[in-house]
Structure formats: C-alpha cells, structure tokens
Design a protein around this motif. Structure first.
Motif, PDB file in Angstrom:
ATOM      1  N   GLU A  30      44.439   2.872   1.613  1.00  0.00           N
ATOM      2  CA  GLU A  30      45.151   4.009   1.041  1.00  0.00           C
ATOM      3  C   GLU A  30      44.183   4.930   0.312  1.00  0.00           C
ATOM      4  OE1 GLU A  30      48.172   2.213  -1.389  1.00  0.00           O
ATOM      5  OE2 GLU A  30      49.391   1.648   0.344  1.00  0.00           O
ATOM      6  N   GLU A  31      43.218   4.330  -0.391  1.00  0.00           N
ATOM      7  CA  GLU A  31      42.195   5.088  -1.099  1.00  0.00           C
ATOM      8  C   GLU A  31      41.419   5.977  -0.135  1.00  0.00           C
ATOM      9  OE1 GLU A  31      39.324   6.279  -3.960  1.00  0.00           O
ATOM     10  OE2 GLU A  31      41.288   5.380  -4.192  1.00  0.00           O
ATOM     11  N   ASN A  32      40.960   5.387   0.976  1.00  0.00           N
ATOM     12  CA  ASN A  32      40.184   6.149   1.945  1.00  0.00           C
ATOM     13  C   ASN A  32      41.019   7.261   2.564  1.00  0.00           C
ATOM     14  OD1 ASN A  32      37.862   4.689   1.541  1.00  0.00           O
ATOM     15  ND2 ASN A  32      38.306   3.216   3.158  1.00  0.00           N
ATOM     16  N   ALA A  33      42.277   6.990   2.854  1.00  0.00           N
ATOM     17  CA  ALA A  33      43.151   8.006   3.430  1.00  0.00           C
ATOM     18  C   ALA A  33      43.380   9.155   2.440  1.00  0.00           C
ATOM     19  CB  ALA A  33      44.485   7.393   3.843  1.00  0.00           C
ATOM     20  N   SER A  34      43.530   8.816   1.169  1.00  0.00           N
ATOM     21  CA  SER A  34      43.795   9.856   0.178  1.00  0.00           C
ATOM     22  C   SER A  34      42.579  10.733  -0.072  1.00  0.00           C
ATOM     23  CB  SER A  34      44.281   9.240  -1.138  1.00  0.00           C
ATOM     24  OG  SER A  34      43.230   8.560  -1.784  1.00  0.00           O
ATOM     25  N   LEU A  35      41.382  10.214   0.161  1.00  0.00           N
ATOM     26  CA  LEU A  35      40.172  11.009  -0.048  1.00  0.00           C
ATOM     27  C   LEU A  35      40.111  12.196   0.892  1.00  0.00           C
ATOM     28  CD1 LEU A  35      37.426   8.339  -0.707  1.00  0.00           C
ATOM     29  CD2 LEU A  35      38.345  10.011  -2.311  1.00  0.00           C
ATOM     30  N   GLU A  36      40.722  12.086   2.060  1.00  0.00           N
ATOM     31  CA  GLU A  36      40.694  13.191   3.011  1.00  0.00           C
ATOM     32  C   GLU A  36      41.303  14.449   2.392  1.00  0.00           C
ATOM     33  OE1 GLU A  36      39.023  12.978   5.857  1.00  0.00           O
ATOM     34  OE2 GLU A  36      38.587  10.918   5.273  1.00  0.00           O
TER      35      GLU A  36
ATOM     36  N   GLY B 144      24.215   9.132   7.430  1.00  0.00           N
ATOM     37  CA  GLY B 144      25.388   8.366   7.055  1.00  0.00           C
ATOM     38  C   GLY B 144      25.919   8.690   5.676  1.00  0.00           C
ATOM     39  N   TYR B 145      25.748   9.924   5.231  1.00  0.00           N
ATOM     40  CA  TYR B 145      26.244  10.320   3.909  1.00  0.00           C
ATOM     41  C   TYR B 145      26.949  11.657   4.025  1.00  0.00           C
ATOM     42  CZ  TYR B 145      26.232  11.369  -1.127  1.00  0.00           C
ATOM     43  OH  TYR B 145      26.592  11.666  -2.419  1.00  0.00           O
ATOM     44  N   SER B 146      28.177  11.691   3.566  1.00  0.00           N
ATOM     45  CA  SER B 146      28.955  12.920   3.523  1.00  0.00           C
ATOM     46  C   SER B 146      29.057  13.370   2.077  1.00  0.00           C
ATOM     47  CB  SER B 146      30.358  12.670   4.094  1.00  0.00           C
ATOM     48  OG  SER B 146      31.216  13.726   3.750  1.00  0.00           O
ATOM     49  N   ASP B 147      28.378  14.458   1.767  1.00  0.00           N
ATOM     50  CA  ASP B 147      28.445  14.953   0.393  1.00  0.00           C
ATOM     51  C   ASP B 147      29.879  15.314   0.014  1.00  0.00           C
ATOM     52  OD1 ASP B 147      28.271  17.113   2.199  1.00  0.00           O
ATOM     53  OD2 ASP B 147      27.373  18.426   0.722  1.00  0.00           O
TER      54      ASP B 147
ATOM     55  N   TYR C 291      35.600  11.958  -3.952  1.00  0.00           N
ATOM     56  CA  TYR C 291      35.823  10.727  -4.709  1.00  0.00           C
ATOM     57  C   TYR C 291      35.501  10.958  -6.190  1.00  0.00           C
ATOM     58  CZ  TYR C 291      35.722   5.861  -6.143  1.00  0.00           C
ATOM     59  OH  TYR C 291      35.984   4.685  -6.792  1.00  0.00           O
ATOM     60  N   ALA C 292      34.383  11.600  -6.460  1.00  0.00           N
ATOM     61  CA  ALA C 292      33.975  11.861  -7.849  1.00  0.00           C
ATOM     62  C   ALA C 292      35.033  12.669  -8.589  1.00  0.00           C
ATOM     63  CB  ALA C 292      32.636  12.592  -7.873  1.00  0.00           C
TER      64      ALA C 292
ATOM     65  N   VAL D   8      28.707   6.394  -9.967  1.00  0.00           N
ATOM     66  CA  VAL D   8      27.998   7.079  -8.883  1.00  0.00           C
ATOM     67  C   VAL D   8      27.793   6.145  -7.691  1.00  0.00           C
ATOM     68  CG1 VAL D   8      26.940   8.832 -10.363  1.00  0.00           C
ATOM     69  CG2 VAL D   8      25.641   6.764  -9.797  1.00  0.00           C
ATOM     70  N   SER D   9      27.697   4.831  -7.925  1.00  0.00           N
ATOM     71  CA  SER D   9      27.649   3.881  -6.803  1.00  0.00           C
ATOM     72  C   SER D   9      28.916   3.983  -5.970  1.00  0.00           C
ATOM     73  CB  SER D   9      27.487   2.444  -7.317  1.00  0.00           C
ATOM     74  OG  SER D   9      26.176   2.169  -7.711  1.00  0.00           O
ATOM     75  N   GLN D  10      30.060   4.076  -6.641  1.00  0.00           N
ATOM     76  CA  GLN D  10      31.330   4.231  -5.923  1.00  0.00           C
ATOM     77  C   GLN D  10      31.344   5.535  -5.130  1.00  0.00           C
ATOM     78  OE1 GLN D  10      34.697   3.638  -8.621  1.00  0.00           O
ATOM     79  NE2 GLN D  10      33.451   2.188  -9.777  1.00  0.00           N
ATOM     80  N   CYS D  11      30.807   6.599  -5.719  1.00  0.00           N
ATOM     81  CA  CYS D  11      30.752   7.896  -5.031  1.00  0.00           C
ATOM     82  C   CYS D  11      29.887   7.809  -3.776  1.00  0.00           C
ATOM     83  CB  CYS D  11      30.200   8.971  -5.966  1.00  0.00           C
ATOM     84  SG  CYS D  11      31.240   9.315  -7.403  1.00  0.00           S
ATOM     85  N   VAL D  12      28.730   7.155  -3.898  1.00  0.00           N
ATOM     86  CA  VAL D  12      27.822   7.011  -2.757  1.00  0.00           C
ATOM     87  C   VAL D  12      28.491   6.199  -1.650  1.00  0.00           C
ATOM     88  CG1 VAL D  12      25.626   5.969  -2.033  1.00  0.00           C
ATOM     89  CG2 VAL D  12      25.728   7.371  -4.103  1.00  0.00           C
ATOM     90  N   LYS D  13      29.200   5.154  -2.029  1.00  0.00           N
ATOM     91  CA  LYS D  13      29.927   4.354  -1.039  1.00  0.00           C
ATOM     92  C   LYS D  13      31.005   5.207  -0.364  1.00  0.00           C
ATOM     93  CE  LYS D  13      32.533   0.109  -0.290  1.00  0.00           C
ATOM     94  NZ  LYS D  13      33.753   0.694   0.259  1.00  0.00           N
ATOM     95  N   ALA D  14      31.754   5.971  -1.156  1.00  0.00           N
ATOM     96  CA  ALA D  14      32.785   6.853  -0.588  1.00  0.00           C
ATOM     97  C   ALA D  14      32.154   7.895   0.339  1.00  0.00           C
ATOM     98  CB  ALA D  14      33.565   7.538  -1.705  1.00  0.00           C
ATOM     99  N   GLY D  15      30.902   8.263   0.056  1.00  0.00           N
ATOM    100  CA  GLY D  15      30.182   9.209   0.890  1.00  0.00           C
ATOM    101  C   GLY D  15      29.677   8.609   2.194  1.00  0.00           C
TER     102      GLY D  15
END
Length: 186
Positions: free
Chosen positions: A10-16, A30-33, A39-40, A62-69
């Motif tokens: 659900e988290e990943n879907a909501s980030l869109e 492999g990084y989407s700014d 996420y941030a 910021v680790s969570q942000c990088v993972k979300a990226g």
C-alpha cells in the motif's frame, strides 16, 4: 508478516500519487529522484510504522528515502539483532537496523561507487546540489552530524526534508550549525 507486506504494498502504491518532481536521475543506476522525494515529502512530518524511529532519526529517514527511490538493500545472511555499526551492509528488517549513523551511511554508499561532492558554503551547496541528493552536514568541530534530502527549489534556492527536527521543504538557507556539506549523488 502478511500484514506488514500488505502495508508495504500500500505504501508503494501511495507513493505514485506523490511523484511531483521529474525523474531526472531514473537511469540504469536504479534510483528515481522523484520517488525518493515523494517519500520524503510524505513522511517528513511523521514516521512510517514499517521502520523503527529514533530521536536522532535523520539518517534512518534518508535511508528510507533512498530505498523508496529504488536502491536495493544488501542484507547479511544472518541478520543480527539491534543496532550494529557497519559499512558492509545496508538493510532494514522491521525491528532490526540499517544505517542510522551519518558516517556509516556515507562510507557504505561511497564504497558502492556513488558519486559525491563537497561544498564549503551554503551558497555552493545550493548551486551544486540536485533534487534527490542526500546532503550531510559537518559542524565546526569536524563532526559529520546530520543527513537531509534535497526535495525542491531551484539552483541557489534549494529546499530539503529531514528528520530529527522534522522539516518539509525547508529552505536550505535556514540550515544552521554546519560549516561544510557533502552530497551523495545517486
């Protein structure tokens, strides 16, 4: 575990919904700014229950942000319990830890070949940093003490999100206590 997996999906879907910034860096790296920034912005003023939270939460955030990226975690075969200092692995399993120390996060990614840059002033930082960059701050005593993510603004007028003292699109010009800056340019 099933409920945690469902929460993560659900988290990943909501980030869109929060992908506001263009994908300047969505390349083979492999990084989407835009996903990291989304996420941030979503979690700048609160905590994601899928991860532990700390009073000094900046590098965890910021680790969570990088993972979300889009960066993939690198876990050991046997996961130790509790906070461990490491520059060999980068991972999170709920109730285990990943990088919460500024220096460990930097060393891990530098060793993985992530491009870095140093800035001797806020003005140079604001002109050199790009959206999605992770910025680390160094105080006058020589200690790297804080991590943030650049989330918007234009060159010369950048904005950031961060934890410890929660910030959402705060102007970089308002940063205090730092004399030198370094960027991880994913």
């Amino acid at each position: 575990i099933a409920s945690i997996k469902k929460e993560a999906e659900e988290e990943n879907a909501s980030l869109e919904k929060y992908s506001i910034v263009s994908d300047e860096l969505a390349t083979q790296k492999g990084y989407s700014d835009s996903k990291a920034v989304a996420y941030a912005r979503k979690w700048a003023k609160s905590r994601n229950a899928l991860y532990n939270s700390y009073s000094s939460d900046c590098t965890n955030f910021v680790s969570q942000c990088v993972k979300a990226g889009g960066k993939t975690m690198h876990k050991p075969s046997s996961i130790p319990i509790g906070v461990k200092q490491t520059t060999k692995y980068w991972y999170s399993v709920r109730y285990e830890e990943w990088h919460i120390r500024v220096s460990d996060f930097y060393t891990y990614w530098k060793n993985k070949g992530i491009q870095t840059a140093s800035y001797s002033s806020k003005a140079k930082l604001q002109n050199g940093a790009s959206i999605g960059d992770i910025i680390q701050l160094k105080n006058g005593k020589g200690k790297w003490f804080h991590s943030i993510i650049i989330t918007g603004g234009s060159k010369g007028a950048r904005k950031y999100c961060g934890h410890s003292s929660n910030r959402l699109d705060e102007p970089v010009k308002n940063i205090s206590g730092a004399v030198t800056y370094r960027a991880l340019k994913f």
